[in-house]
Design an enzyme around this catalytic site. Structure first.
Site, mmCIF file in Angstrom:
data_model
loop_
_atom_site.group_PDB
_atom_site.id
_atom_site.type_symbol
_atom_site.label_atom_id
_atom_site.label_comp_id
_atom_site.label_asym_id
_atom_site.label_seq_id
_atom_site.Cartn_x
_atom_site.Cartn_y
_atom_site.Cartn_z
ATOM 1 N NE ARG A 1 -48.976 3.015 -21.579
ATOM 2 C CZ ARG A 1 -49.533 2.766 -20.398
ATOM 3 N NH1 ARG A 1 -50.586 1.924 -20.312
ATOM 4 N NH2 ARG A 1 -49.090 3.336 -19.313
ATOM 5 C CG ASN B 1 -49.669 2.268 -15.736
ATOM 6 O OD1 ASN B 1 -50.235 2.639 -16.756
ATOM 7 N ND2 ASN B 1 -50.332 1.759 -14.702
ATOM 8 C CD GLU B 2 -53.470 3.958 -14.241
ATOM 9 O OE1 GLU B 2 -53.649 3.438 -13.120
ATOM 10 O OE2 GLU B 2 -54.230 3.760 -15.213
ATOM 11 C CG HIS C 1 -54.248 6.076 -18.229
ATOM 12 N ND1 HIS C 1 -53.567 5.181 -17.412
ATOM 13 C CD2 HIS C 1 -53.397 6.390 -19.233
ATOM 14 C CE1 HIS C 1 -52.358 4.977 -17.909
ATOM 15 N NE2 HIS C 1 -52.236 5.701 -19.016
ATOM 16 C CE1 TYR D 1 -59.878 2.054 -18.498
ATOM 17 C CE2 TYR D 1 -58.178 3.341 -17.399
ATOM 18 C CZ TYR D 1 -58.543 2.294 -18.222
ATOM 19 O OH TYR D 1 -57.582 1.487 -18.778
ATOM 20 C CD GLU E 1 -53.935 2.037 -18.763
ATOM 21 O OE1 GLU E 1 -54.996 1.907 -18.082
ATOM 22 O OE2 GLU E 1 -52.812 1.735 -18.345
ATOM 23 C CD1 TRP F 1 -57.204 -2.454 -19.524
ATOM 24 C CD2 TRP F 1 -55.099 -1.713 -19.761
ATOM 25 N NE1 TRP F 1 -56.411 -3.202 -18.694
ATOM 26 C CE2 TRP F 1 -55.104 -2.766 -18.823
ATOM 27 C CE3 TRP F 1 -53.887 -1.096 -20.073
ATOM 28 C CZ2 TRP F 1 -53.943 -3.213 -18.193
ATOM 29 C CZ3 TRP F 1 -52.739 -1.541 -19.438
ATOM 30 C CH2 TRP F 1 -52.770 -2.589 -18.506
#
Length: 458
Positions: A78, A155-156, A222, A224, A251, A280
């Site tokens: 990516r 992105n985001e 994503h 996290y 990610e 990531w």
């Protein structure tokens, strides 16, 4: 900011009804397509992303990174791009070169515009509409690359506030791209800095998917600090699977400033359920998250703790990545010099043992794809016979005391040297003549002759 996932089933039911209402997704003729919540390449083979993110827009000189991540076994990269609104614009020539580097290194290219990051919370972030303008400016570069490129709109695209227009904005962006002639698979990021702790993507994904005239959209979360327990990960991803909507982990890391994500569950659940992921990131992180570098100073021979985990650990890239069939084959992954010793004994050159394929049954072919002193990597390809099958079981007994130590894409059990391998829940149904494969690592001493296989279909 984080919240806990509930176990309520109403959302799953609503998503499932919505998906069924607009029917089976259509396949794009020239490139990637989506059907039944899965991603397929231009040859009609299922493709599961196993790769990394690369911050190209900030490190454009690091062009060797594409070959480096491929050598470590990745099948996808990516690539961070900029529309020029927040950082230096990646020109048409530069993006064309990125695509060429991906193709040369037999990597699928996910291209994303990073300037949308945190819209609604960061004043300099751009809208999805502005990101679409950038994609349309790249029309000459993207055209004809549908077999190799997936377009991640932005992105985001929203932070933790003012993300109520996420569904409408994404639907509008997708329609603009389709109206302009873009037929690539489109990837859509979640709000809340990609983590969707408010479940807005989860609860509105079906309507966004339905807005795509090509039914060729993939959703990306994503993971996290919000995803620090196995229950949160399996619940979130499981709801997309139950609804038949395609989801990838675009990610994730093994640590983060907002908490400690459960990377082991992300990897194991994704592998068990055929979900793609992209770690990531390759190298070059700053601002206090340098621990997310997979390689130190872009050096593939100097993997960090996170890099060793992602590339060489259980359910990691080397163990699970399979190259896209559009590249015409699946070479064995390169062995990093810092981990497993390189092969010292060549794989067998005799044809692999194959079971016959009776009418309506199945056949199984066994291949040693890589071998070194004391260890080897094997692959078994199962092919349906004259009729479609709903499941398969492959069995064999090693003649020379070999043992399976790890496996993927299969439910495998061993009793001494006798092995029984049953399909996973996502690769058991095969049309007549269609194939699925699974892999494993094994140990051997002295001789590593291939066994005779049996294949039973259901």
């Amino acid at each position: 900011m984080k919240t806990r996932l509930s176990a309520a089933g109403a959302t799953v039911l609503a998503l499932l009804v919505a998906v069924l209402a607009f029917g089976q997704p259509a396949h794009a003729a020239a490139g990637f397509s989506v059907a039944g919540g899965k991603l397929y390449d231009a040859n009609g083979a299922e493709f599961i992303m196993r790769g990394v993110n690369h911050a190209h827009t900030w490190y454009p000189q690091q062009t060797s990174s594409f070959a480096d991540v491929k050598a470590l076994g990745a099948n996808t990269v990516r690539v961070v791009l900029s529309s020029g609104d927040r950082w230096t614009r990646n020109t048409n020539a530069d993006v064309a070169n990125v695509i060429s580097l991906c193709k040369t290194n037999r990597l699928i290219c996910v291209l994303e515009v990073h300037d949308t990051t945190g819209y609604g919370e960061q004043s300099e972030a751009i809208t999805l509409a502005r990101a679409v303008d950038y994609w349309l400016s790249l029309a000459d570069v993207l055209s004809g690359q549908e077999r190799y490129v997936i377009v991640n709109i932005g992105n985001e695209p929203y932070g933790n506030y003012n993300y109520g227009s996420w569904a409408t904005d994404n639907a509008t962006a997708i329609k603009r791209l389709r109206a302009a002639g873009l037929t690539h698979t489109i990837m859509v990021d979640a709000p809340n800095w990609g983590q969707d702790w408010g479940f807005f993507m989860r609860d509105n994904a079906a309507s966004v998917f339905a807005a795509d005239p090509a039914r060729n959209t993939v959703f990306s979360v994503h993971m996290y600090g919000v995803y620090d327990t196995a229950a949160e990960i399996s619940d979130y991803l499981g709801r997309f699977r139950a609804a038949g909507l395609p989801i990838v982990v675009g990610e994730f890391g093994f640590n983060h400033s907002d908490g400690n994500p459960d990377e082991d569950t992300i990897l194991s659940y994704s592998q068990a359920n055929g979900i793609g992921w992209l770690g990531w990131s390759w190298s070059g992180n700053g601002g206090g998250v340098e621990y997310l570098d997979l390689a130190t100073n872009f050096n593939p021979a100097s993997l960090t703790e996170w890099g060793q985990r992602l590339f060489n650990g259980a359910n990691g890239i080397r163990q699970t990545a399979r190259e896209a069939s559009v590249f015409g084959g699946t070479p064995p992954p390169t062995t990093p010099p810092s981990t497993t010793p390189p092969p010292t004994t060549p794989p067998p050159t005799t044809p692999p043992p194959t079971t016959p394929s009776p009418s309506g049954g199945c056949a199984a072919a066994y291949t040693v794809t890589n071998q070194w002193q004391g260890g080897f990597q094997g692959e078994v390809r199962v092919t349906a016979g004259a009729r479609a099958i709903t499941g398969w079981t492959v069995g064999w007994t090693f003649a020379n005391g070999q043992h399976v130590t790890q496996s993927w894409n299969v439910a495998l059990t061993s009793n001494g040297t006798t092995v029984t391998a049953r399909n996973a829940d996502y690769n058991g149904r095969l049309a007549a003549g269609a194939s699925a494969s699974f892999g494993f690592l094994g140990s051997w001493t002295g001789t590593n002759s291939p066994p005779v296989l049996s294949c039973t279909a259901s």
